[in-house]
Design an enzyme around this catalytic site. Structure first.
Site, PDB file in Angstrom:
ATOM      1  N   GLU A 321      45.810 -30.720  -3.622  1.00 50.05           N
ATOM      2  CA  GLU A 321      45.597 -30.661  -5.068  1.00 50.05           C
ATOM      3  C   GLU A 321      46.869 -30.870  -5.900  1.00 50.05           C
ATOM      4  O   GLU A 321      47.208 -30.062  -6.760  1.00 50.05           O
ATOM      5  CB  GLU A 321      44.950 -29.308  -5.429  1.00 50.05           C
ATOM      6  CG  GLU A 321      43.596 -29.128  -4.773  1.00 50.05           C
ATOM      7  CD  GLU A 321      42.921 -27.819  -5.131  1.00 50.05           C
ATOM      8  OE1 GLU A 321      41.703 -27.834  -5.314  1.00 50.05           O
ATOM      9  OE2 GLU A 321      43.599 -26.763  -5.226  1.00 50.05           O
TER      10      GLU A 321
HETATM   11  C1  ACM Z   1      42.120 -26.067  -0.899  1.00 46.38           C
HETATM   12  O1  ACM Z   1      41.028 -25.477  -0.911  1.00 46.38           O
HETATM   13  N1  ACM Z   1      42.659 -26.466  -2.024  1.00 46.38           N
HETATM   14  C2  ACM Z   1      42.808 -26.359   0.334  1.00 46.38           C
END
Ligand code: ACM
Length: 673
Positions: A321
């Site tokens: 992310e």
């Molecule tokens: C995640 O759930 N961002 C690894």
């Protein structure tokens, strides 16, 4: 055509019945995870005050401690005050443990965990090559001990067992909500009871940096609100895990999810500070600057320090992310991309990952990352943790990487145990892999992200559903009977309480706080018919920060409504179960009528009044539907319309909770049409 299909179905059912009567597949024992092979014998081994354990063969302190823990747990399980002295003469012991040799000084991925357990009416013999197998077999022995009309006994049985996957993990996020040492320890106990062998410890994120660094003390001093593990505490938890045959893999997520790092060290970020700790949940902008050598110098020092603190061979660097906003907005970073021929932020992240991988390797570790780090050009000894779908696991295996499955095992999404149980690392996108590619799939990990859990509620989000995932990762792929799983989950859930897990005990306590008095059974009943909203809906429904109290009914309510599942089973056959259905509905309706005034008196529970009222109304609707069915009458149109409106309203979440009997009531109403 139809006849053939029918005959085939009948044949399949007969086959299934035969299949389940084969020893080891019957699953009519309480064992979870199911062992690879179980052969029932004759008779039972009595567990009484004379119970003794003897250790034979290879000896070490860890085995002695484990034997004493086994005795203490059996004492708790049975209430019998055993002498905790180990027998020196195996001939006089109830349980003889024979271990062949030591395991590795630092537990390795893929070390032998197999064991054999032979129980006769005279004695139980547990044999294993090394202490890991002994630890796994001890859990099986404890689960075999049952209560019957004569006493506590273990059935005569021969178990030959080994895990299907070498990596069976649980990730706990100590960053978003601080998880004190005792929370980690009791969950390690739970993991050991389910033969899990990796604690993946998510130690830093935007909301907190949770480990003491002596090299870079501003990490914890400015990034943790004072909630961090000292290095001594880290060592204590690692030792506690090792005693239980569990590896500890730390995760320091980078380059994104790094707000807590840059509060103390803003020069690491891709935009000028100052920064403050993030209090909300989501994906945020602060990102390490992959273009500056000072950042790698810092990471070399930091990873070196942590690599020495955490002995495991693997080191998780996150990588998920990255929103790239700071990179896009920074002209210097943009010209770096052009100079290095990097086409986009993903390529810039791969550049960063490569550099970090070299640092991790220099400090003697193998790197793990979330599936965003996947790129064909990285060294092949890294491990990819697949969270966005099973496709990335298959892709990683095809590209020559080893991988772990977490997609489908996210405990924070509040799915049912059955839905996790149905996810298999070798099915779906990975099913078409060659044997060589499949061999790269190491196993899986459940993930307990902690946006919506506190030390008080985290156990109830992990347990008992984690046990279903533990079985998926340990037992044969053919072990799939959902009813059997739920039956055994209930048994293990009770036993886990004896280990100090609070997934059950926190429930009445939290309900009591909600209403300011001993919670009436009607409140327990209401909560038992509800489930928290799924996935990330809580974040869309409420304003949550690190400081939001998690003290509402949605927090007390368990992830899965056993009562609604049981009721749905009854409603599968309305005519056969009419009386039971009527009793249930009457009980629910009458209980809720007295509950509403109590809920109205507390600011914490006022929001739950509509849920209680609707459970009563739904129960009444079900009862009226039964009346029509029993009288053989069609319900009138206006009644049906009224029930439709009720069902539509009741199907919507209120107070971040769902009423789980709605589909069954809908079925009853339809039956009256
Ligand atoms: C995640 O759930 N961002 C690894």
């Amino acid at each position: 055509m139809i006849l053939r299909r029918f005959l085939f179905a009948a044949f399949a059912i007969t086959l299934a019945a035969l299949w389940t009567s084969v020893p080891g597949r019957a699953q009519n024992n309480n064992l979870i995870p199911q062992p690879a092979k179980l052969t029932p014998g004759d008779g039972r081994l009595e567990i009484n005050g004379d119970f003794r354990v003897a250790l034979a063969g290879y000896q070490e302190g860890r085995l002695q401690a484990a034997a004493l823990r086994l005795i203490a747990r059996l004492a708790k399980q049975t209430g019998i005050p055993f002498s905790d002295v180990l027998a020196s003469d195996p001939g006089k012991a109830t349980l003889v443990i024979r271990c062949d040799h030591a395991s590795k000084p630092v537990q390795l991925l893929g070390e032998d965990e197999s064991y054999q357990l032979e129980v006769t009416s005279a004695q139980a013999l547990l044999t294993a090559a090394n202490p890991l197998g002994v630890l796994r077999g001890m859990e099986t022995f404890l689960q075999l001990v049952e209560l019957d009309e004569k006493g506590f006994r273990a059935p005569a049985v021969r178990v030959e067992d080994h895990p299907r996957f070498a990596w069976r993990g649980l990730m706990i996020d100590s960053a978003r909500h601080w998880m004190p040492v005792e929370v980690m320890k009791r969950n390690l106990d739970g993991m050991a009871a389910l033969k899990l062998n990796v604690l993946h410890w998510h130690l830093a994120d935007d909301q907190g940096f949770r480990v003491e660094s002596k090299e870079f003390p501003k990490l914890q001093e400015m990034g943790s609100d004072g909630h961090y593990y000292t290095q001594d505490q880290v060592r204590e938890i690692i030792a506690y895990a090792r005693e239980r045959g569990i590896r500890v893999v730390p995760e320091f997520d980078m380059p994104g999810h790094t707000t807590a790092w840059v509060v103390g060290y803003p020069e690491l970020a891709s935009a000028p500070g100052p920064y403050s700790l993030e209090r909300k949940w989501g994906i945020f902008d602060p990102t390490l600057d992959p273009t500056r050598e000072e950042v790698y110098k810092f990471l070399d020092g930091f990873i070196g320090e942590m690599a020495a603190l955490f002995p495991d061979e693997y080191f998780h660097v996150g990588g998920d992310e990255v929103n790239g906003k700071q990179w896009d907005a920074n002209p210097r970073i943009q010209s770096f991309l052009r100079e290095h021929g990097l086409k986009n932020n993903h390529e810039l992240q791969t550049y960063f990952t490569r550099r970090v991988q070299a640092i991790v390797q220099k400090h003697g570790k193998k790197m793990i990352g979330w599936d965003e780090v996947l790129h064909p050009d990285l060294p092949k000894d890294i491990v990819i943790q697949s969270w966005r779908g099973q496709k990335s696991l298959a892709e990683a295996a095809r590209q020559g990487y080893r991988g772990l499955l977490s997609a489908g095992y996210y405990l924070d999404l509040i799915y049912s145990a059955a839905s996790h149980y149905a996810v298999d690392p070798m099915e779906g996108a990975t099913a078409g892999l060659s044997p060589e590619e499949q061999a790269r799939i190491l196993g899986g990990e459940a993930c307990m992200w902690s946006e919506y859990v506190s030390p008080e509620t985290v156990d109830s989000r992990i347990w008992p559903r984690m046990a279903a995932i533990a079985e998926r990762l340990w037992s044969l792929q053919s072990v799939k009977d959902v009813d059997s799983m739920y039956r055994r989950l209930e048994v293990v859930s009770r036993n886990l309480e004896g280990l100090g897990l609070t997934h059950r005990s926190s429930f009445p306590q939290m309900l009591g706080r909600l209403v300011g008095e001993t919670p009436p059974t009607s409140l327990q009943t209401l909560s038992g018919l509800l489930e928290p909203v799924k996935e990330y809906s809580r974040g869309e429904m409420g304003e949550y920060t690190s400081f939001t109290p998690l003290n509402r009914l949605v927090d007390a309510t368990r992830p899965e409504s056993d009562a609604a599942r049981g009721f749905a089973k009854l409603v599968e056959n309305i005519s056969a179960n009419r009386e039971q259905i009527r009793q249930q509905l009457t009980h629910w309706r009458d209980g809720q009528q007295t509950l509403v005034p109590l809920l109205q008196r507390s600011f914490l529970s006022q929001e739950d009044v509509p849920l209680s009222e609707d459970v009563a109304a739904l129960s009444q609707a079900g009862l009226e539907a039964l009346d029509y069915v029993e009288a053989g009458k069609h319900a009138p149109e206006n009644w049906l319309n009224e029930q439709q409106a009720l069902l539509d309203r009741a199907a919507k979440p209120r107070a971040e909770l769902l009423i789980m009997i709605v589909p069954s009531i809908r079925k009853l109403v339809e039956a009256a049409r």
